[in-house]
Design an enzyme around this catalytic site. Structure first.
Site, PDB file in Angstrom:
ATOM      1  N   CYS A  50      57.921 116.423  59.125  1.00 45.33           N
ATOM      2  CA  CYS A  50      57.159 116.291  57.531  1.00 45.33           C
ATOM      3  C   CYS A  50      58.239 116.503  56.753  1.00 45.33           C
ATOM      4  CB  CYS A  50      56.069 117.567  58.173  1.00 45.33           C
ATOM      5  SG  CYS A  50      55.974 117.969  56.438  1.00 45.33           S
ATOM      6  N   ASP A  57      53.772 127.161  48.881  1.00 45.84           N
ATOM      7  CA  ASP A  57      52.512 126.612  48.132  1.00 45.84           C
ATOM      8  C   ASP A  57      53.240 126.375  46.620  1.00 45.84           C
ATOM      9  OD1 ASP A  57      52.298 124.596  50.655  1.00 45.84           O
ATOM     10  OD2 ASP A  57      49.949 124.819  51.307  1.00 45.84           O
ATOM     11  N   LYS A  65      41.257 122.566  50.511  1.00 48.14           N
ATOM     12  CA  LYS A  65      41.935 121.683  51.098  1.00 48.14           C
ATOM     13  C   LYS A  65      41.924 122.626  52.383  1.00 48.14           C
ATOM     14  CE  LYS A  65      45.898 120.247  51.906  1.00 48.14           C
ATOM     15  NZ  LYS A  65      46.492 120.380  52.847  1.00 48.14           N
ATOM     16  N   ASN A  66      43.337 123.498  52.473  1.00 50.71           N
ATOM     17  CA  ASN A  66      43.369 124.498  53.584  1.00 50.71           C
ATOM     18  C   ASN A  66      42.836 125.148  54.099  1.00 50.71           C
ATOM     19  OD1 ASN A  66      45.875 123.302  53.519  1.00 50.71           O
ATOM     20  ND2 ASN A  66      46.622 124.636  52.206  1.00 50.71           N
ATOM     21  N   ARG A 104      57.340 121.263  61.362  1.00 51.26           N
ATOM     22  CA  ARG A 104      56.691 121.974  61.932  1.00 51.26           C
ATOM     23  C   ARG A 104      55.810 122.390  63.597  1.00 51.26           C
ATOM     24  NH1 ARG A 104      52.283 122.290  56.600  1.00 51.26           N
ATOM     25  NH2 ARG A 104      53.121 120.699  56.526  1.00 51.26           N
ATOM     26  N   PRO A 105      56.957 123.179  64.252  1.00 49.72           N
ATOM     27  CA  PRO A 105      56.511 122.487  65.998  1.00 49.72           C
ATOM     28  C   PRO A 105      55.041 123.251  66.274  1.00 49.72           C
ATOM     29  CG  PRO A 105      58.055 123.836  65.505  1.00 49.72           C
ATOM     30  CD  PRO A 105      57.403 123.063  64.187  1.00 49.72           C
ATOM     31  N   ARG A 122      48.954 116.059  59.936  1.00 51.39           N
ATOM     32  CA  ARG A 122      49.079 117.004  60.243  1.00 51.39           C
ATOM     33  C   ARG A 122      48.387 117.989  61.440  1.00 51.39           C
ATOM     34  NH1 ARG A 122      51.346 121.655  60.711  1.00 51.39           N
ATOM     35  NH2 ARG A 122      52.595 120.910  62.885  1.00 51.39           N
ATOM     36  N   ARG A 150      46.046 113.424  47.940  1.00 53.00           N
ATOM     37  CA  ARG A 150      46.094 114.762  49.771  1.00 53.00           C
ATOM     38  C   ARG A 150      45.004 116.411  49.471  1.00 53.00           C
ATOM     39  NH1 ARG A 150      50.292 115.517  52.476  1.00 53.00           N
ATOM     40  NH2 ARG A 150      49.051 116.987  53.979  1.00 53.00           N
TER      41      ARG A 150
END
Length: 419
Positions: free
Chosen positions: A117, A306, A22-23, A122-123, A93, A398
């Site tokens: 989040c 994660d 996914k990432n 998580r700017p 995001r 997700r």
């Protein structure tokens, strides 16, 4: 709303295939905006986040078509819009990853600020500082970031933190910038390397792949590409721990063991056998209680944040006491209260959790609070005595492709039902 019901106690065994990452898929999909030619992505996971970014690309002018269940063709002949609206960014995001490609190809972008989040703030300020150094005008208006630049130019950018999405966003912007861009203190995750390799196949000039020092010489245009997405190391790691917590014997295929070294090393320390092939990992447990092993999360190649929640399940059943320290996100222990409801003995102290191993967990109704927390509760349910009901599993969808089906194939007693 769906929920997952697990009858615990089954020992997992057999083979299971790892899906595409996914990432990696999300920035790769965003990168197709950099060219007007067709891009073909293989090993695409069918996930809620992938669907969401596909919807966003469609709004921007992309045409997406699945050739089969995991091969996707994307082409963006023209950019029809430059806005990533709030209703999409708030659900994922990673939608901010279109900023770099839109700015590089179209000279402007309007992207909603992602907001808070569940696992912490998580700017995107590091993204914006980098774009400004490359010549972009950045302004904020009614919750949106507005970016403008006739053409970006090369710059030396030193990131305060090795942000993954920041590195990806700036990398995608730099490949079409005029001159040379250097990104220092870049994140080193395999998903970034996968993005860089695809960009090179599209005609980009990038050096330093896999390091924290990326050098990009901008080119005038990029071409189409055919690219296979790397395996999902977090899914593979979750399946490894599913084998460990159930005293099982599981072989994960189509994975990359080199991406999971930090986890494999710690697993061996607990007493679990880990055998690595070229694209397989076998995890075998003798069913005895594991030794407690402390971990500290860190950017790649350190122990992945994660995997922290899933590791905590194994430590909840280990012999002894372990300390789990979270250094990446400040609010990533929300699964602890749910694990405690199942009989775990965990005490939170700031950014650390002290886990005193217990002999058994007991099934209970629990609620997922984020993507990886949902996976940890499923692992706990697999290992627990009795029945566990996990609600709010939309988080799970997700980032995990058919996880309950994969676990069923390994012998788990798990099912999805309508709540």
């Amino acid at each position: 709303m769906d929920k997952i019901i697990i009858d615990g106690g089954a020992r997992l065994s057999g083979q299971v295939r790892c899906s595409g990452a996914k990432n990696a898929a999300l920035p790769l999909l965003a990168a197709t905006l950099l060219t007007d030619q067709a891009c073909i992505l293989e090993n695409v996971p069918r996930l809620k986040d992938v669907i969401t970014i596909g919807q966003l690309l469609g709004k921007l002018g992309s045409r997406l078509e699945y050739q089969d269940k995991s091969t996707l063709t994307i082409q963006t002949p023209h950019l029809d819009a430059y806005e990533a609206p709030y209703d999409l960014v708030r659900t994922m995001r990673a939608s901010v990853l279109v900023m770099g490609p839109l700015l590089a190809r179209g000279g402007k972008a309007k992207v909603s600020l992602p907001g808070g989040c569940a696992i912490g703030a998580r700017p995107i300020n590091l993204h914006l500082k980098g774009f400004e150094k490359m010549g972009a005008k950045v302004s904020l208006e009614q919750g949106y970031v507005l970016l403008e630049a006739e053409r970006l130019h090369g710059a030396r950018i030193t990131l305060d933190l090795p942000t993954v999405t920041g590195t990806e966003n700036l990398l995608m912007a730099a490949v079409l910038a005029e001159g040379q861009t250097i990104i220092e203190n870049a994140a080193r995750e395999p998903e970034i390397s996968d993005l860089a390799l695809m960009l090179i196949d599209m005609g980009a000039q990038i050096q330093g792949i896999g390091s924290d020092h990326l050098v990009i010489d901008g080119v005038e245009s990029l071409q189409g590409v055919k690219h296979r997405i790397i395996p999902d190391r977090i899914e593979a790691g979750t399946l490894m721990l599913a084998a460990a917590v159930t005293g099982g014997d599981v072989t994960i295929t189509d994975c990359n063991p080199n991406h999971l070294i930090a986890l494999s090393v710690r697993l061996r320390e607990t007493g679990v056998e880990v055998e690595e092939g070229s694209d397989t990992i076998r995890v075998k447990s003798d069913g005895q209680r594991n030794r407690a092993v402390s971990i500290t999360t860190a950017p790649y190649p350190g122990f992945p944040t994660d995997m922290q929640a899933q590791w905590m399940v194994l430590m909840s059943l280990a012999e002894g006491t372990s300390l789990i320290s979270e250094t990446v996100f400040e609010n990533r222990f929300m699964h602890v209260l749910e694990l405690d409801r199942m009989g775990a003995d965990i005490t939170i102290d700031g950014h650390s959790a002290l886990v005193r191993g217990v002999e058994h967990l007991s099934g209970a109704p629990v609620m997922a609070t984020d993507l990886r927390a949902s996976a940890s509760l499923i692992l706990a349910g697999l290992a627990a005595d009795g029945t566990t009901e996990v609600s709010r599993i939309y988080h799970l969808d997700r980032g995990y492709e058919h996880l309950e089906e994969k676990l069923t194939g390994l012998g788990a007693k798990i099912r999805r039902v309508k709540a």
